[in-house]
Design a protein around this motif. Structure first.
Motif, PDB file in Angstrom:
ATOM      1  N   LYS A 129       0.851  -1.187   0.000  1.00 19.81           N
ATOM      2  CA  LYS A 129       0.000   0.000   0.000  1.00 19.81           C
ATOM      3  C   LYS A 129       0.889   1.240   0.000  1.00 19.81           C
ATOM      4  CE  LYS A 129      -0.456   0.241   5.052  1.00 19.81           C
ATOM      5  NZ  LYS A 129      -1.395   0.292   6.191  1.00 19.81           N
ATOM      6  N   VAL A 130       0.347   2.340  -0.506  1.00 19.30           N
ATOM      7  CA  VAL A 130       1.097   3.579  -0.600  1.00 19.30           C
ATOM      8  C   VAL A 130       1.038   4.313   0.737  1.00 19.30           C
ATOM      9  CG1 VAL A 130       1.262   5.821  -1.734  1.00 19.30           C
ATOM     10  CG2 VAL A 130       0.685   3.789  -3.077  1.00 19.30           C
ATOM     11  N   VAL A 131       2.207   4.664   1.269  1.00 20.14           N
ATOM     12  CA  VAL A 131       2.287   5.465   2.489  1.00 20.14           C
ATOM     13  C   VAL A 131       2.146   6.940   2.140  1.00 20.14           C
ATOM     14  CG1 VAL A 131       3.736   6.100   4.455  1.00 20.14           C
ATOM     15  CG2 VAL A 131       3.734   3.737   3.619  1.00 20.14           C
ATOM     16  N   GLY A 132       2.803   7.358   1.075  1.00 20.61           N
ATOM     17  CA  GLY A 132       2.742   8.744   0.624  1.00 20.61           C
ATOM     18  C   GLY A 132       3.634   8.937  -0.582  1.00 20.61           C
ATOM     19  N   THR A 133       3.375   9.995  -1.348  1.00 18.65           N
ATOM     20  CA  THR A 133       4.174  10.278  -2.537  1.00 18.65           C
ATOM     21  C   THR A 133       4.528  11.759  -2.589  1.00 18.65           C
ATOM     22  OG1 THR A 133       2.321  10.799  -4.023  1.00 18.65           O
ATOM     23  CG2 THR A 133       2.907   8.472  -3.782  1.00 18.65           C
ATOM     24  N   ASP A 134       5.554  12.058  -3.375  1.00 17.15           N
ATOM     25  CA  ASP A 134       5.966  13.445  -3.610  1.00 17.15           C
ATOM     26  C   ASP A 134       6.218  13.617  -5.102  1.00 17.15           C
ATOM     27  OD1 ASP A 134       6.764  16.094  -3.098  1.00 17.15           O
ATOM     28  OD2 ASP A 134       8.869  15.484  -3.098  1.00 17.15           O
ATOM     29  N   PRO A 135       5.208  14.057  -5.856  1.00 15.47           N
ATOM     30  CA  PRO A 135       5.365  14.196  -7.307  1.00 15.47           C
ATOM     31  C   PRO A 135       6.475  15.148  -7.718  1.00 15.47           C
ATOM     32  CG  PRO A 135       3.050  14.356  -6.658  1.00 15.47           C
ATOM     33  CD  PRO A 135       3.856  14.405  -5.405  1.00 15.47           C
ATOM     34  N   GLU A 136       6.788  16.147  -6.878  1.00 14.01           N
ATOM     35  CA  GLU A 136       7.761  17.161  -7.279  1.00 14.01           C
ATOM     36  C   GLU A 136       9.200  16.661  -7.248  1.00 14.01           C
ATOM     37  OE1 GLU A 136       6.005  21.417  -6.706  1.00 14.01           O
ATOM     38  OE2 GLU A 136       6.237  20.483  -4.731  1.00 14.01           O
ATOM     39  N   THR A 137       9.452  15.550  -6.565  1.00 17.33           N
ATOM     40  CA  THR A 137      10.761  14.899  -6.646  1.00 17.33           C
ATOM     41  C   THR A 137      10.652  13.514  -7.261  1.00 17.33           C
ATOM     42  OG1 THR A 137      10.508  14.048  -4.388  1.00 17.33           O
ATOM     43  CG2 THR A 137      11.718  16.124  -4.662  1.00 17.33           C
TER      44      THR A 137
ATOM     45  N   GLY B 112      13.672  19.442 -16.916  1.00 14.42           N
ATOM     46  CA  GLY B 112      12.234  19.389 -17.124  1.00 14.42           C
ATOM     47  C   GLY B 112      11.609  18.073 -16.719  1.00 14.42           C
ATOM     48  N   ILE B 113      12.315  17.285 -15.896  1.00  8.26           N
ATOM     49  CA  ILE B 113      11.795  15.989 -15.447  1.00  8.26           C
ATOM     50  C   ILE B 113      10.970  16.169 -14.174  1.00  8.26           C
ATOM     51  CG2 ILE B 113      12.408  13.665 -14.682  1.00  8.26           C
ATOM     52  CD1 ILE B 113      14.968  13.927 -16.350  1.00  8.26           C
ATOM     53  N   ASN B 114      11.576  16.801 -13.175  1.00  6.76           N
ATOM     54  CA  ASN B 114      10.908  17.058 -11.896  1.00  6.76           C
ATOM     55  C   ASN B 114      10.936  18.543 -11.581  1.00  6.76           C
ATOM     56  OD1 ASN B 114      10.687  14.265 -11.642  1.00  6.76           O
ATOM     57  ND2 ASN B 114      12.512  14.110 -10.360  1.00  6.76           N
ATOM     58  N   THR B 115      10.147  18.945 -10.598  1.00  3.19           N
ATOM     59  CA  THR B 115      10.199  20.332 -10.133  1.00  3.19           C
ATOM     60  C   THR B 115      11.519  20.598  -9.429  1.00  3.19           C
ATOM     61  OG1 THR B 115       7.796  20.334  -9.836  1.00  3.19           O
ATOM     62  CG2 THR B 115       9.041  22.068  -8.723  1.00  3.19           C
ATOM     63  N   PHE B 116      11.919  19.659  -8.555  1.00  3.55           N
ATOM     64  CA  PHE B 116      13.177  19.775  -7.824  1.00  3.55           C
ATOM     65  C   PHE B 116      14.160  18.775  -8.414  1.00  3.55           C
ATOM     66  CE2 PHE B 116       9.825  21.184  -4.978  1.00  3.55           C
ATOM     67  CZ  PHE B 116      10.331  22.394  -4.520  1.00  3.55           C
ATOM     68  N   GLU B 117      15.203  19.294  -9.037  1.00  2.00           N
ATOM     69  CA  GLU B 117      16.152  18.429  -9.743  1.00  2.00           C
ATOM     70  C   GLU B 117      17.565  18.664  -9.228  1.00  2.00           C
ATOM     71  OE1 GLU B 117      13.912  18.102 -14.079  1.00  2.00           O
ATOM     72  OE2 GLU B 117      15.566  19.508 -13.833  1.00  2.00           O
ATOM     73  N   ASN B 118      18.228  17.584  -8.904  1.00  2.00           N
ATOM     74  CA  ASN B 118      19.631  17.621  -8.489  1.00  2.00           C
ATOM     75  C   ASN B 118      20.233  16.253  -8.804  1.00  2.00           C
ATOM     76  OD1 ASN B 118      22.059  18.417  -7.306  1.00  2.00           O
ATOM     77  ND2 ASN B 118      21.431  17.730  -5.275  1.00  2.00           N
ATOM     78  N   PHE B 119      20.071  15.828 -10.055  1.00  2.00           N
ATOM     79  CA  PHE B 119      20.314  14.442 -10.427  1.00  2.00           C
ATOM     80  C   PHE B 119      21.788  14.052 -10.444  1.00  2.00           C
ATOM     81  CE2 PHE B 119      16.166  15.043 -12.647  1.00  2.00           C
ATOM     82  CZ  PHE B 119      15.469  14.041 -11.993  1.00  2.00           C
ATOM     83  N   ILE B 120      22.022  12.774 -10.124  1.00  2.00           N
ATOM     84  CA  ILE B 120      23.282  12.115 -10.424  1.00  2.00           C
ATOM     85  C   ILE B 120      23.139  11.541 -11.837  1.00  2.00           C
ATOM     86  CG2 ILE B 120      24.861  10.239  -9.822  1.00  2.00           C
ATOM     87  CD1 ILE B 120      23.598  10.339  -6.977  1.00  2.00           C
ATOM     88  N   GLN B 121      24.029  11.912 -12.742  1.00  5.20           N
ATOM     89  CA  GLN B 121      23.997  11.336 -14.085  1.00  5.20           C
ATOM     90  C   GLN B 121      24.987  10.182 -14.143  1.00  5.20           C
ATOM     91  OE1 GLN B 121      24.462  14.051 -17.430  1.00  5.20           O
ATOM     92  NE2 GLN B 121      25.373  12.421 -18.665  1.00  5.20           N
ATOM     93  N   THR B 122      24.568   9.063 -14.742  1.00  2.50           N
ATOM     94  CA  THR B 122      25.425   7.884 -14.826  1.00  2.50           C
ATOM     95  C   THR B 122      25.276   7.214 -16.174  1.00  2.50           C
ATOM     96  OG1 THR B 122      25.884   5.702 -13.870  1.00  2.50           O
ATOM     97  CG2 THR B 122      23.617   6.461 -13.770  1.00  2.50           C
TER      98      THR B 122
END
Length: 382
Positions: free
Chosen positions: A143-151, A207-217
């Motif tokens: 079951k889903v506890v919670g989500t954060d679409p912006e990340t 343009g993927i998420n609102t808050f972006e700080n990705f590791i690129q690999t």
């Protein structure tokens, strides 16, 4: 003629006798010759040299990575022609054939022995049913506890105890060139480990998420890997695989993972209060380009140009005006709009913050009371 026959029979008799004697006393002389290949086999209990191998990291992390299967009931549509009894006869009743469920797959990471699993928001976003396949072969409903679409993060839970929770690493200590392993369930083939390096850090403006700080690999990541683990050579979690850049749908060597430092902050808020609370001041901003920096007589192209203000919002009440350049928040320098958004979101609602802006070439310090960031579907300003 009789003489030749006698010689022949005697020769045959003598030959058979010789063969009989050789068969008894030297059978190896008559054995069929075969090619024998001799190979060198390692001893069964010989220690395996793991130098240059990542098997220990994989063995440490793989039990903590799960496969996630979701299903969604399709929306029922009614053909208006079926309202006519005659047309219904030809086109059938919509209940004659049951609609098929929409199935999808992804991955997740066990973060708590009590059954909490971290994954991507888009993996479980529209799911009516969620099943989790553990590394030990068990399949459990979740079951889903919670989500954060912006990340693009979510926390789900299964009813199980003593699960193998992964060890969190330090994504802030990563460097470009570090070896990483991606673990997940690509294309539903089963749990898979791929290897690569950290190609870049702090990727944003994608343009993927609102808050972006990705590791690129460049560790191969494919559909089904979403929500899976990106681990270091110790098998410690350093990121949550989230997206790929691809023209074909498969891996092209550009994958993006959410740093574990951000994932942990979001996860803790979701577990504690069911959602994520972020600061908000109600502005629209744009990056300062070199051309804008020159026109505003700035030393460098940093800061955020305020393009719009929400009337009655925290920034409006603090005295921020369109055309201001936001330079600092609580003494922390702003490089661009992405950095501004990150700094503001980290502030607690109802707390006070000092905003340093430049207006008409003069720096001003303004005090704002931070508001609560609206939910994504309702948010129109940063």
């Amino acid at each position: 003629m009789k003489k030749f026959w006698l010689i022949f029979t005697q020769s045959v008799t003598i030959s058979l006798g010789i063969v009989f004697v050789i068969q008894i006393f030297h059978p190896d002389l008559l054995a069929r010759r075969e090619h024998i290949i001799e190979v060198k086999q390692a001893a069964a209990k010989q220690e395996i040299n793991t130098a240059g191998s990542y098997r220990l990291a994989a063995q440490r992390a793989m039990p903590s990575v799960v496969n996630i299967f979701t299903s969604k009931e399709p929306a029922k549509t009614v053909d208006p022609r079926l309202n006519d009894p005659i047309l219904r006869h030809f086109f059938g009743d919509p209940g004659d054939e049951p609609p098929q469920k929409e199935n999808s797959l992804g991955s997740g990471v066990i973060v708590s022995a009590q059954g909490l699993i971290l994954t991507n928001h888009h993996v479980v976003e529209t799911a009516d049913e969620i099943e989790v396949a553990l590394a030990d072969g068990r399949t459990l409903p979740a079951k889903v506890v919670g989500t954060d679409p912006e990340t693009d993060l979510a926390v789900i839970k299964v009813d199980a105890k003593n699960l193998p929770a992964i060890i969190f690493g330090r994504s802030d200590q990563l460097g470009i060139g570090d070896v990483v392993l991606a673990i997940g369930n690509p294309f539903g083939v089963g749990q898979t480990v791929t290897q690569g390096i950290v190609s870049a850090l702090g990727r944003n403006h994608l343009g993927i998420n609102t808050f972006e700080n990705f590791i690129q690999t460049d560790a191969p990541i494919n559909p089904g890997n979403s929500g899976g683990a990106l681990v270091d050579i110790e098998g410690h979690l350093i990121g949550v695989n989230s997206a790929i850049y691809s023209r074909s749908g498969g891996s092209m060597g550009i994958g993006f993972a959410i740093p574990v430092s951000l994932a942990q902050q979001v996860m803790e808020q979701i577990v504690r209060q069911g959602s994520v609370t972020r600061g908000w001041v109600g502005v629209e901003a744009q990056d300062v380009t070199p051309e804008l920096a020159e026109s505003f007589h700035l030393k460098d192209a940093s800061g955020a140009l305020i393009a719009g203000i929400l009337r009655g919002g925290p920034a409006d009440k603090a005295g921020v005006r369109p055309g201001d350049i936001l330079l600092e928040i609580n003494g922390k320098r702003i490089q661009d709009t992405s950095g501004m958004l990150t700094l503001i979101s980290a502030l607690k609602p109802n707390s006070s913050a000092t905003l340093k802006v430049m207006r008409n070439g003069v720096e001003k310090s303004l005090t704002a009371t931070i508001g609560r960031r609206p939910k994504p579907e309702a948010a129109q300003q940063n």
